[in-house]
Design a protein around this motif. Structure first.
Motif, short mmCIF file in Angstrom:
data_model
loop_
_atom_site.label_atom_id
_atom_site.label_comp_id
_atom_site.label_asym_id
_atom_site.label_seq_id
_atom_site.Cartn_x
_atom_site.Cartn_y
_atom_site.Cartn_z
N LEU A 1 -80.92 -17.20 -8.48
CA LEU A 1 -82.32 -17.26 -8.08
C LEU A 1 -82.54 -18.41 -7.09
O LEU A 1 -83.22 -18.25 -6.08
CB LEU A 1 -83.20 -17.45 -9.33
CG LEU A 1 -84.67 -17.18 -9.21
CD1 LEU A 1 -84.95 -15.75 -8.76
CD2 LEU A 1 -85.34 -17.44 -10.56
N ALA A 2 -81.92 -19.55 -7.35
CA ALA A 2 -82.01 -20.69 -6.43
C ALA A 2 -81.46 -20.30 -5.05
O ALA A 2 -82.07 -20.60 -4.03
CB ALA A 2 -81.25 -21.89 -6.99
N ALA A 3 -80.31 -19.64 -5.02
CA ALA A 3 -79.70 -19.23 -3.77
C ALA A 3 -80.56 -18.21 -3.03
O ALA A 3 -80.70 -18.26 -1.81
CB ALA A 3 -78.30 -18.67 -4.02
N GLN A 4 -81.17 -17.28 -3.77
CA GLN A 4 -82.02 -16.26 -3.16
C GLN A 4 -83.22 -16.89 -2.45
O GLN A 4 -83.58 -16.49 -1.35
CB GLN A 4 -82.49 -15.26 -4.22
CG GLN A 4 -83.35 -14.15 -3.66
CD GLN A 4 -83.51 -13.00 -4.62
OE1 GLN A 4 -82.72 -12.81 -5.53
NE2 GLN A 4 -84.54 -12.20 -4.42
N PHE A 5 -83.83 -17.89 -3.08
CA PHE A 5 -85.01 -18.51 -2.48
C PHE A 5 -84.66 -19.58 -1.46
O PHE A 5 -85.53 -20.06 -0.73
CB PHE A 5 -85.94 -19.06 -3.57
CG PHE A 5 -86.79 -17.99 -4.19
CD1 PHE A 5 -88.02 -17.67 -3.66
CD2 PHE A 5 -86.35 -17.29 -5.30
CE1 PHE A 5 -88.81 -16.68 -4.22
CE2 PHE A 5 -87.11 -16.30 -5.87
CZ PHE A 5 -88.35 -15.98 -5.33
N ALA A 6 -83.40 -19.96 -1.36
CA ALA A 6 -82.96 -20.96 -0.38
C ALA A 6 -82.71 -20.33 0.99
O ALA A 6 -82.70 -21.03 2.00
CB ALA A 6 -81.69 -21.65 -0.87
N ARG A 7 -82.53 -19.03 1.04
CA ARG A 7 -82.23 -18.39 2.32
C ARG A 7 -83.50 -18.13 3.13
O ARG A 7 -84.62 -18.22 2.60
CB ARG A 7 -81.47 -17.09 2.09
CG ARG A 7 -82.28 -16.00 1.44
CD ARG A 7 -81.47 -14.73 1.27
NE ARG A 7 -82.33 -13.64 1.21
CZ ARG A 7 -82.75 -12.92 0.17
NH1 ARG A 7 -82.39 -13.08 -0.80
NH2 ARG A 7 -83.55 -11.97 0.13
N LYS A 8 -83.33 -17.84 4.38
CA LYS A 8 -84.44 -17.51 5.27
C LYS A 8 -84.85 -16.07 5.05
O LYS A 8 -84.08 -15.26 4.56
CB LYS A 8 -84.04 -17.71 6.74
CG LYS A 8 -83.61 -19.11 7.08
CD LYS A 8 -84.80 -20.01 7.18
CE LYS A 8 -84.34 -21.39 7.66
NZ LYS A 8 -85.32 -22.40 7.37
N GLY A 9 -86.07 -15.73 5.43
CA GLY A 9 -86.51 -14.35 5.37
C GLY A 9 -87.77 -14.18 4.54
O GLY A 9 -88.22 -15.10 3.85
N THR A 10 -88.32 -12.98 4.61
CA THR A 10 -89.58 -12.69 3.93
C THR A 10 -89.40 -11.87 2.66
O THR A 10 -90.37 -11.57 1.99
CB THR A 10 -90.52 -11.93 4.88
OG1 THR A 10 -89.87 -10.72 5.31
CG2 THR A 10 -90.91 -12.77 6.08
N ASP A 11 -88.16 -11.50 2.33
CA ASP A 11 -87.92 -10.63 1.17
C ASP A 11 -87.33 -11.40 -0.02
O ASP A 11 -86.62 -10.85 -0.84
CB ASP A 11 -87.00 -9.48 1.55
CG ASP A 11 -85.63 -9.95 2.01
OD1 ASP A 11 -85.48 -11.15 2.33
OD2 ASP A 11 -84.70 -9.13 2.05
#
Length: 174
Positions: A85-95
């Motif tokens: 979850l931390a990695a998912q929200f650390a990336r760029k993008g709107t999804d």
């Protein structure tokens, strides 16, 4: 020459800060019906009177602009099993919320199953370097006893308490 020295200082500083163990949270806000969020490690409790927190967000952050516009944010402090979850929200993008279970609580996104969730109203901000420190008055807290997710040496991990016989408080072995 001065620029090269600054680059070297910045790299040494970055390496030193990577050696500091920090907790991990996803800061969230709503843009109408659309949730926004980003992973942060620069956050902390601020005061008990009134209960308040602080978080540091990059000046160029879309989330910062949204938090300043709405005056509210959520702080979803992650547990030891939530590194994905931390990695998912650390990336760029709107999804970033794709496949994530969440709900709106107190006007901000609350991620499911996080050990600690705080909703806050913006009290003040301070611009410092390339970030803005946002100070928030806590309006809601939900908390559970789950080991924290931490970030140390550029990897996710967790905290383990020392055996009681090795614990010291204020320099005194307890």
């Amino acid at each position: 020459m001065a620029e090269r020295q600054l680059d070297d200082l910045a790299m040494r500083f970055r390496d030193a800060m990577a050696a500091v163990c920090t907790p991990v949270a996803v800061v969230t806000a709503m843009d109408g019906e659309r949730p926004h969020g980003t992973t942060v490690s620069a956050f902390a409790s601020l005061s008990m009177s009134p209960p308040s927190v602080l978080v540091s967000l990059d000046h160029g952050s879309d989330l910062l602009a949204l938090v300043l516009r709405t005056g509210t944010f959520g702080m979803n402090v992650l547990g030891s099993a939530q590194s994905a979850l931390a990695a998912q929200f650390a990336r760029k993008g709107t999804d970033k919320f794709a496949g994530v279970s969440w709900s709106v609580d107190r006007g901000v996104p609350r991620l499911a199953d996080v050990p600690h969730w705080v909703a806050a109203e913006v009290m003040d901000t301070v611009d410092a370097a390339d970030h803005t420190v946002v100070f928030g008055r806590v309006v809601q807290v939900v908390s559970a006893e789950i080991p924290p997710l931490t970030y140390h040496a550029r990897v996710f991990g967790t905290h383990a308490a020392l055996p009681e016989t090795a614990t010291t408080i204020g320099g005194v072995q307890r």
